[in-house]
Design an enzyme around this catalytic site. Structure first.
Site, PDB file in Angstrom:
ATOM      1  N   ASN A  18       0.987  -1.539   0.078  1.00 28.43           N
ATOM      2  CA  ASN A  18      -0.123   0.327   0.402  1.00 28.43           C
ATOM      3  C   ASN A  18       0.718   1.337  -0.301  1.00 28.43           C
ATOM      4  OD1 ASN A  18      -2.752   1.073   2.481  1.00 28.43           O
ATOM      5  ND2 ASN A  18      -2.301   1.574   0.784  1.00 28.43           N
ATOM      6  N   ASN A  78      -6.102  10.748  -0.189  1.00 31.80           N
ATOM      7  CA  ASN A  78      -5.882   9.890  -0.908  1.00 31.80           C
ATOM      8  C   ASN A  78      -5.947  10.087  -2.552  1.00 31.80           C
ATOM      9  OD1 ASN A  78      -7.856   7.416   0.562  1.00 31.80           O
ATOM     10  ND2 ASN A  78      -9.605   9.125   0.104  1.00 31.80           N
ATOM     11  N   CYS A  87      -5.251   6.632   8.172  1.00 37.50           N
ATOM     12  CA  CYS A  87      -4.453   5.333   7.247  1.00 37.50           C
ATOM     13  C   CYS A  87      -3.723   4.262   8.604  1.00 37.50           C
ATOM     14  CB  CYS A  87      -4.275   5.767   6.104  1.00 37.50           C
ATOM     15  SG  CYS A  87      -3.383   5.574   4.988  1.00 37.50           S
ATOM     16  N   GLU A 213     -10.436   1.057  -1.804  1.00 36.54           N
ATOM     17  CA  GLU A 213     -10.562   1.608  -0.852  1.00 36.54           C
ATOM     18  C   GLU A 213     -11.514   2.512  -1.598  1.00 36.54           C
ATOM     19  OE1 GLU A 213      -6.215   3.141   0.908  1.00 36.54           O
ATOM     20  OE2 GLU A 213      -6.399   0.969   1.028  1.00 36.54           O
ATOM     21  N   ARG A 214     -11.977   4.021  -1.042  1.00 37.03           N
ATOM     22  CA  ARG A 214     -12.766   4.833  -1.054  1.00 37.03           C
ATOM     23  C   ARG A 214     -11.489   5.180  -1.272  1.00 37.03           C
ATOM     24  NH1 ARG A 214     -14.932   8.621   3.926  1.00 37.03           N
ATOM     25  NH2 ARG A 214     -13.249   8.252   4.449  1.00 37.03           N
ATOM     26  N   CYS A 222      -4.644  -2.620   2.956  1.00 42.94           N
ATOM     27  CA  CYS A 222      -5.317  -1.562   3.419  1.00 42.94           C
ATOM     28  C   CYS A 222      -5.297  -2.125   5.357  1.00 42.94           C
ATOM     29  CB  CYS A 222      -6.661  -1.401   2.666  1.00 42.94           C
ATOM     30  SG  CYS A 222      -8.088  -0.610   4.409  1.00 42.94           S
TER      31      CYS A 222
HETATM   32  N1  LIG Z   1      -8.943   5.690   1.560  1.00 40.92           N
HETATM   33  C1  LIG Z   1      -9.489   5.138   2.798  1.00 40.92           C
HETATM   34  C2  LIG Z   1      -7.816   5.757   3.829  1.00 40.92           C
HETATM   35  C3  LIG Z   1      -6.425   5.161   3.419  1.00 40.92           C
HETATM   36  C4  LIG Z   1      -6.774   3.532   3.886  1.00 40.92           C
HETATM   37  C5  LIG Z   1      -5.181   2.817   4.472  1.00 40.92           C
HETATM   38  N2  LIG Z   1      -4.653   2.262   2.755  1.00 40.92           N
HETATM   39  C6  LIG Z   1      -4.848   1.760   5.294  1.00 40.92           C
HETATM   40  O1  LIG Z   1      -4.123   1.538   5.549  1.00 40.92           O
HETATM   41  O2  LIG Z   1      -5.371   1.919   6.384  1.00 40.92           O
HETATM   42  C7  LIG Z   1     -10.465   6.163   3.498  1.00 40.92           C
HETATM   43  O3  LIG Z   1     -10.107   7.371   2.387  1.00 40.92           O
HETATM   44  O4  LIG Z   1     -10.773   6.205   4.759  1.00 40.92           O
END
Ligand SMILES: N[C@@H](CCC[C@H](N)C(=O)O)C(=O)O
EC number: 5.1.1.7
Length: 318
Positions: A18, A78, A87, A213-214, A222
């Protein structure tokens, strides 16, 4: 007209693949526009990443300043330019960066996020990094469904500081092609959108995941998703054990999750810095020519006059 380049230091790294661009900004001089984040995260015309981590001292940032117990604030974005609150992999990587860069001693670091302050433990040697992710919250909302390509499954709503919809499948191939975002209903349950975690149970404490992922798309791992999956799996058990270790396998690697007696979750996994250097990006203007003034607007001196995205700030508040 020549576009003067504004240079800025960066680092690049990943946690279980990631991946993130880190922008050290200790004194809070950078103002990132969504368009700049999109360009930075573009895998052809930028550095390429799932997101951007701006590392700013809490005291130098309006959002960080309210979280007094931490020294550093993780300003997480993001890849689509939207703001994110939490995150897990980003926190672990930022901890590794701050220690490697000599900006913090190894051991325990408190890092502020938009979802509150989290404790990160960074060993002085290159090795796995752990973050205390706090306690997951299950909303209890019923009737949540996730649809991909005409197939619909029930989902569990989990809040890890950011919103998740967790779907249990027999086989992760059933999730199909995740290049298109799954549809989550009812929309009112997720006013700011959701990350969707598809989970297959591989053993009593062993999960396998694919995550959409959003604000990003399907990612290789994630951290909040792995924790949300564990929380949802435990919610299915009539009396889950008080403290237990879980393993979560994702396409980019393995994460370890420990549920402590308090219910708080520790997330551990690789956090690796892969590159460091200096940026010199320019944004395209509406005509496709390079923007005429500057790429990175400095705080207090106004935004880029030529950014086509000026004022179009996408935000996820949770
Ligand atoms: N895209 C997610 C935030 C990122 C999460 C991440 N990759 C993780 O490791 O927790 C959002 O918009 O909430």
């Amino acid at each position: 007209m020549t576009a003067p380049a504004l240079h800025h230091a960066f680092a690049k790294g990943h946690g279980a693949e990631n991946d993130f661009v880190i922008l050290p900004d200790p004194d809070g001089h950078l103002t990132l526009t969504p368009a700049e984040v999109v360009r930075l995260c573009d895998r052809c015309t930028g550095l390429g990443a799932d997101g951007v981590l701006r590392a700013v001292r809490c005291a130098a940032d309006p959002e960080g300043a309210v979280m007094r117990e931490a020294e550093w604030f993780m300003d997480y974005r993001n890849a689509d330019g939207s703001l994110g609150a939490m995150c897990g992999n980003g926190l672990r990587l930022l901890g590794r960066y701050l220690v490697d860069a000599g900006l913090h001693r190894p051991g325990a670091l408190l890092i502020a996020t938009r979802a509150g302050t989290r404790r990160v433990h960074v060993p002085d040697h290159a090795g796995p990094v752990t973050v205390d992710m706090g306690r997951p919250r299950l909303s209890g909302a019923r009737g949540i469904q996730v649809t991909v390509a005409g197939r619909t499954w029930p989902a569990v709503h989990v809040d890890m500081g950011n919103p998740h919809a967790v779907v249990f499948l027999e086989d992760l191939r059933l999730a199909g092609d995740l290049r298109t975002a799954p549809t989550v209903t009812p929309a009112a349950a997720y006013p700011h959108g959701a990350t969707v975690d598809f989970v297959a149970t591989r053993g009593p404490h062993h999960l396998q995941l694919r995550v959409h992922e959003r604000g990003v798309g399907e990612t290789r791992a994630c951290g909040t998703g792995a924790c949300a999956a564990v929380a949802a799996a435990r919610a299915h058990q009539p009396s889950p054990p008080l403290a237990v270790d879980y393993t979560a396998d994702l396409p980019g690697g393995r994460l370890h999750i420990v549920v402590r007696p308090s219910g708080a979750i520790d997330l551990t996994g690789p956090a690796i810095i892969t590159a460091q250097g200096t940026l010199g990006l320019t944004l395209p203007s509406k005509s496709g020519l390079p923007a005429g003034s500057r790429t990175w607007a400095q705080r207090g001196s106004g935004e880029s006059e030529t950014s086509p995205f000026r004022g179009n700030r996408a935000e996820h508040t949770r």
